[in-house]
Design an enzyme around this catalytic site. Structure first.
Site, PDB file in Angstrom:
ATOM      1  N   ASP A  58     -86.205  42.676 -57.068  1.00  0.00           N
ATOM      2  CA  ASP A  58     -86.737  42.784 -55.600  1.00  0.00           C
ATOM      3  C   ASP A  58     -86.753  41.303 -55.013  1.00  0.00           C
ATOM      4  O   ASP A  58     -87.475  40.760 -54.569  1.00  0.00           O
ATOM      5  CB  ASP A  58     -88.072  43.007 -55.704  1.00  0.00           C
ATOM      6  CG  ASP A  58     -88.418  43.651 -54.176  1.00  0.00           C
ATOM      7  OD1 ASP A  58     -89.489  43.728 -53.697  1.00  0.00           O
ATOM      8  OD2 ASP A  58     -87.565  43.882 -53.339  1.00  0.00           O
ATOM      9  N   ILE A  71    -103.736  36.760 -46.611  1.00  0.00           N
ATOM     10  CA  ILE A  71    -102.468  36.012 -46.405  1.00  0.00           C
ATOM     11  C   ILE A  71    -101.192  36.727 -46.905  1.00  0.00           C
ATOM     12  O   ILE A  71    -100.015  36.476 -46.618  1.00  0.00           O
ATOM     13  CB  ILE A  71    -102.370  34.672 -47.088  1.00  0.00           C
ATOM     14  CG1 ILE A  71    -102.716  34.898 -48.678  1.00  0.00           C
ATOM     15  CG2 ILE A  71    -103.389  33.594 -46.667  1.00  0.00           C
ATOM     16  CD1 ILE A  71    -102.480  33.738 -49.768  1.00  0.00           C
ATOM     17  N   VAL A 130     -99.864  41.113 -47.396  1.00  0.00           N
ATOM     18  CA  VAL A 130    -100.037  42.570 -48.027  1.00  0.00           C
ATOM     19  C   VAL A 130     -99.022  43.079 -48.904  1.00  0.00           C
ATOM     20  O   VAL A 130     -97.739  43.015 -48.354  1.00  0.00           O
ATOM     21  CB  VAL A 130    -100.320  43.379 -46.579  1.00  0.00           C
ATOM     22  CG1 VAL A 130    -100.526  44.961 -46.934  1.00  0.00           C
ATOM     23  CG2 VAL A 130    -101.488  43.044 -45.667  1.00  0.00           C
ATOM     24  N   GLY A 131     -99.465  43.404 -50.025  1.00  0.00           N
ATOM     25  CA  GLY A 131     -98.460  43.785 -50.877  1.00  0.00           C
ATOM     26  C   GLY A 131     -98.316  45.232 -51.279  1.00  0.00           C
ATOM     27  O   GLY A 131     -99.009  45.766 -50.808  1.00  0.00           O
ATOM     28  N   GLY A 132     -97.460  45.480 -52.013  1.00  0.00           N
ATOM     29  CA  GLY A 132     -97.542  46.729 -52.500  1.00  0.00           C
ATOM     30  C   GLY A 132     -98.584  47.519 -52.955  1.00  0.00           C
ATOM     31  O   GLY A 132     -98.852  48.542 -52.563  1.00  0.00           O
ATOM     32  N   PHE A 133     -99.419  46.855 -53.851  1.00  0.00           N
ATOM     33  CA  PHE A 133    -100.511  47.584 -54.405  1.00  0.00           C
ATOM     34  C   PHE A 133    -101.781  46.944 -53.829  1.00  0.00           C
ATOM     35  O   PHE A 133    -102.871  47.486 -54.159  1.00  0.00           O
ATOM     36  CB  PHE A 133    -100.634  47.465 -56.075  1.00  0.00           C
ATOM     37  CG  PHE A 133    -101.133  46.174 -56.444  1.00  0.00           C
ATOM     38  CD1 PHE A 133    -100.680  45.009 -56.482  1.00  0.00           C
ATOM     39  CD2 PHE A 133    -102.233  46.290 -57.085  1.00  0.00           C
ATOM     40  CE1 PHE A 133    -101.137  43.926 -56.971  1.00  0.00           C
ATOM     41  CE2 PHE A 133    -103.159  45.132 -57.694  1.00  0.00           C
ATOM     42  CZ  PHE A 133    -102.419  43.934 -57.599  1.00  0.00           C
ATOM     43  N   GLY A 134    -101.947  46.253 -52.824  1.00  0.00           N
ATOM     44  CA  GLY A 134    -103.121  45.608 -52.221  1.00  0.00           C
ATOM     45  C   GLY A 134    -102.963  44.527 -51.410  1.00  0.00           C
ATOM     46  O   GLY A 134    -101.657  43.938 -51.234  1.00  0.00           O
TER      47      GLY A 134
END
Ligand SMILES: *[C@@H]1O[C@H](CO)[C@@H](O)[C@H](O)[C@H]1NC(C)=O
Ligand SMILES: *[C@@H]1O[C@H](CO)[C@@H](O)[C@H](O)[C@H]1NC(C)=O
Length: 834
Positions: free
Chosen positions: A622, A504, A506-510
């Site tokens: 952020d 759901i 896609v973030g900075g680390f996964g």
């Protein structure tokens, strides 16, 4: 008597030849690992065989391999034909007779042999103080040999070189050089006390490869052609090395005359379109700082005072109007200059450009003779990755370091023989100009929120034991109150084995997966990519932050999993997703004005709590519409504390740091000065308010230029009283003008140029609530005047300013980076300004 004669002879030599006396290294260890016999190289150096060098080595295994006879290999030296392999940690220990600069050169060639597949070897190499290679694998073309060269200031009596194979792997080495280097290489610099260097590039511009045979310090200089951006723009040129005359004070050891005897100049000198740059682009790891050394020698001019040109590094003016004639008073006289670069700004590369000055003489030209790029160790003494030898983690430069500092700082190493004065004058004029040219709106930098941020050493938590490694079990201390522990299989079940269809976000680390726990609870499962170390800091920061925070308007952490080296966090599931999706782009039914107000109020509460509620204030860093999530009742909760940071204490006034955040939301003051205060969040929140009002992205490149940046565009219109023009059309019929006015006013205050002019989140909150009251009163058909003061002082004009904002406003607070490296850059910048 004989001795005296020898001595006299040496004195004579020194008098006659000055500094051209070849350098004889006090320490000179040359080892051909795995070799049965001593090897004599064509350059005259003798590498000791393995048996001869065994006393240096403490290893539990003894595995030597060599390329099978008749093996068809192409290597530059017989050193690469044999290797020593370590399946257990092993150490070479060198005695240091004379402290000072030393080369460490490591030769690798992963050739085929019957015992091990060296191409898959994975290992680390460290010295006592520095990490040289961290979980290194030979991922380049395995048919290629590799030379890694380091320059260290060794001050101890011995130097250990440790090879540590990764689990189920092996380390290998074909040859080692540990050799004294002359101090003139880094003449008079304070750098060597704090840094180790690794040669990233050493180019003989415009000339051929120079090998150890033509370099007294056994360096290798590669041709530059493959790094030329437009080869057609550049014309190689060369003269006989014998015409090169070293000036007083410049040692030929810095670079051999072969380097200065060749250059690249502009190809089309004297054609109709004379103005262009010659550009070299070289890939670098942006997590590190670099020392860039440019070598010049006028071998193209017929007479003095004919050549003036500009030098740029990463698009910034590095030397304006370089006038070699006045610096060297002669043709064919070498000159070099050093620059410090602490991160590339636009991409992972260093670009060096030389080009003619604008309205220059009749003969525009520009040259470069040599280029060296040395990587500098980071704050924990690593030249590879972000961990130090003791497992400590780099603070300033770890992971990303897309720091937008003064791009080019000038080191003082050239002071010995060049006109330092001239440079200083030019430099001291520059900062004003710099500010102007680099103003916020003119920069379109791809800032990735996905890079790791920076942890203040004083405030950072030690999550788990360093000794057991970050990927080890029990990564988190159970005392942090991180909620429930999940087993990996439990989360596999919950997410259908991390099904791609369950993603759901896609973030900075996964990735973030939707999961259903056995008891029916829906959760959001954030799984760190185990390959990437980059996100680890965010991950840690996030746990650290979340474990301290509980608030109705902050997304709460349910638990975590660290089994199998996984880094997984389990959050409450926010079924309505990010606010952004309800504003544009997803064709969801539009939110009403009241809903938008309530959502903004909720998010403001969450941020207000972050800034003031926790023991130490926290800056989110952020704030944006994708980080404001909505639950099934459209209650807003602030998410993603990966970039959070503890707020400054009163004495500090601000936190200085790499610029982080998302483009379009970035506080211009933070961007310029890299001073982070909670007012940076206030700025970003102002952009969120405008997005909610106008239902368009913070940045929309498809729009005409002046409209691309929502904050800029909306504020322009607001000043002309035309803001209504861009209000979301869905709102037009419903929105109460007074409510909108109050709302827009809040946004405007948030977007004030200077942080000290911006309101606190508490003030913003108050005004949003006022806007909501105005809306509700209007929809009920009445406004009760007494309920709300007419002119609430937005931005607290009457309020006595805090110490912080006064100091910031008065410009008393200077950039002080928390990492050692950055501090140095700041200092260097300061030195140049004096
Ligand atoms: C090496 O480090 C020592 C101690 O910090 C210092 O005195 C010396 O000047 C350094 N050497 C060079 C070449 O900078
Ligand atoms: C050379 O490069 C610099 C920096 O990128 C740029 O500002 C300048 O306009 C270029 N000059 C020419 C003539 O293209």
């Amino acid at each position: 008597m004989a001795l005296l004669r020898v001595l006299l002879f040496f004195v004579f030599l020194i008098l006659v030849s000055g500094q051209t006396l070849p350098f004889s290294p006090a320490d000179n260890y040359l080892i051909d690992c795995g070799a049965p016999n001593t090897i004599d190289l064509p350059d005259g150096r003798i590498f000791k065989s393995d048996p001869q060098s065994l006393p240096l080595l403490s290893a539990r295994d003894n595995i030597q391999v060599s390329i099978p006879a008749g093996g068809n290999v192409n290597v530059p030296s017989p050193l690469y034909l044999t290797a020593r392999i370590f399946v257990q940690p092993s150490t070479y220990k060198f005695k240091v007779t004379k402290p000072g600069l030393h080369w460490i050169r490591l030769h690798f060639f992963p050739f085929n042999n019957t015992e091990f597949d060296l191409t898959t070897a994975s290992f680390s190499v460290t010295t006592d103080d520095y990490v040289l290679l961290h979980t290194f694998t030979f991922d380049e073309d395995p048919s290629k040999w590799l030379l890694k060269e380091y320059l260290l200031n060794v001050t101890s009596q011995t130097l250990s070189l440790n090879f540590s194979p990764m689990r189920n792997s092996a380390a290998f080495i074909n040859a080692i050089e540990f050799v004294s280097a002359p101090d003139v290489l880094l003449y008079g610099s304070d750098l060597t006390g704090d840094f180790a260097f690794q040669t990233s590039y050493r180019l003989n511009v415009g000339g051929p490869t120079i090998t150890s045979q033509n370099d007294t310090l056994d360096r290798r200089w590669d041709p530059d052609r493959m790094f030329l951006y437009k080869a057609a723009a550049a014309k190689p040129t060369s003269v006989s090395p014998t015409v090169i005359t070293y000036p007083e004070g410049l040692s030929p050891l810095v670079a051999p005359n072969w380097v200065y005897a060749s250059a690249v100049q502009m190809a089309d000198v004297r054609v109709s379109k004379p103005n262009f740059n010659i550009t070299w682009k070289l890939g670098v790891d942006p997590a590190f700082g670099y020392l860039i050394r440019l070598h010049f020698c006028d071998i193209v001019s017929q007479s003095l005072n004919d050549l003036y040109f500009n030098v740029y590094i990463n698009g910034k003016m590095a030397i304006s109007g370089l006038d070699l004639s006045s610096l060297t008073s002669g043709l064919g006289v070498p000159y070099y200059k050093d620059f410090l670069l602490n991160a590339s700004m636009v991409s992972d590369q260093v670009s060096v450009e030389v080009g003619p000055m604008k309205d220059d003489s009749s003969k525009p030209n520009a040259i470069l003779n040599g280029l060296e790029i040395l990587k500098m160790s980071n704050s924990v003494g690593s030249l590879d990755g972000e961990f130090g030898v003791d497992g400590s983690r780099s603070k300033g430069n770890g992971g990303s370091n897309r720091r937008v500092v003064v791009a080019v700082g000038f080191a003082m190493m050239f002071g010995a023989f060049v006109g330092l004065g001239a440079m200083v004058v030019k430099w001291s004029k520059r900062p004003k100009d710099w500010e102007k040219r680099n103003s916020f709106s003119s920069w379109l930098l791809p800032l990735h929120a996905g890079h790791s941020s920076f942890m203040n050493s004083k405030n950072s938590y030690n999550l788990g034991s360093h000794k057991s490694g970050y990927m080890g079990n029990n990564f988190y201390s159970s005392t942090l109150g991180l909620g429930r522990y999940f087993s990996f299989s439990e989360l596999q079940d919950a997410t259908k084995n991390f099904d791609q269809n369950a993603v759901i976000g896609v973030g900075g680390f996964g990735n973030v997966y939707l999961g259903d726990l056995e008891d029916g609870t829906r959760v959001a499962v954030k799984r760190g990519n185990p390959q990437s170390e980059q996100g680890l800091t965010e991950f840690q920061t996030e746990i650290q932050m979340l474990s301290k925070l509980r608030h109705r308007h902050l997304v709460s952490l349910i638990g975590y999993c660290d089994e199998n080296s996984e880094m997984i966090l389990v959050y409450e599931y926010m079924s309505n997703g990010p606010l952004r999706d309800h504003l544009y782009g997803k064709n969801l039914s539009p939110l009403s004005w009241k809903q938008r107000l309530e959502i903004c109020i909720g998010a403001a509460r969450g941020l207000h709590y972050l800034h003031t509620g926790a023991a130490q204030g926290i800056i989110h860093r952020d704030v944006k519409t994708t980080n404001i999530l909505l639950d099934e009742n459209f209650i807003a909760k602030v998410a993603d504390f990966g970039l959070s940071k503890n707020a400054p204490t009163m004495e500090q006034g601000h936190v200085s740091t790499a610029v982080k955040g998302s483009f379009g939301y970035l506080d211009p003051e933070y961007f310029r000065r890299q001073q982070l205060t909670d007012k940076s969040d206030v700025y970003s929140f102002g952009v969120v308010l405008l997005e909610a009002l106008c239902a368009r992205p913070a940045i929309n490149p498809a729009l005409p230029r002046e409209q691309v940046n929502l904050a800029d565009w909306a504020m322009q219109l607001k000043k002309k009283g035309l803001l209504e023009k861009i209000v979301d059309s869905h709102l037009v019929s419903e929105i109460n003008p007074e409510s909108m006015k109050k709302f827009a006013e809040a946004a405007e205050k948030c977007l004030a140029e200077h942080g000290s002019d911006r309101p606190s989140m508490g003030d913003v909150l108050w005004n949003l609530e006022y806007a909501l009251q105005l809306h509700e009163a209007a929809s009920q058909g009445k406004v009760e005047e007494e309920e709300v003061p007419e002119n609430y002082p937005m931005g607290s004009v009457e309020e006595p300013k805090t110490e912080i904002s006064q100091a910031v406003a008065a410009g008393e607070v200077h950039v002080v980076e928390n990492s050692g490296t950055a501090e140095l850059f700041a200092q260097l910048a300061g030195i140049q300004g004096r």
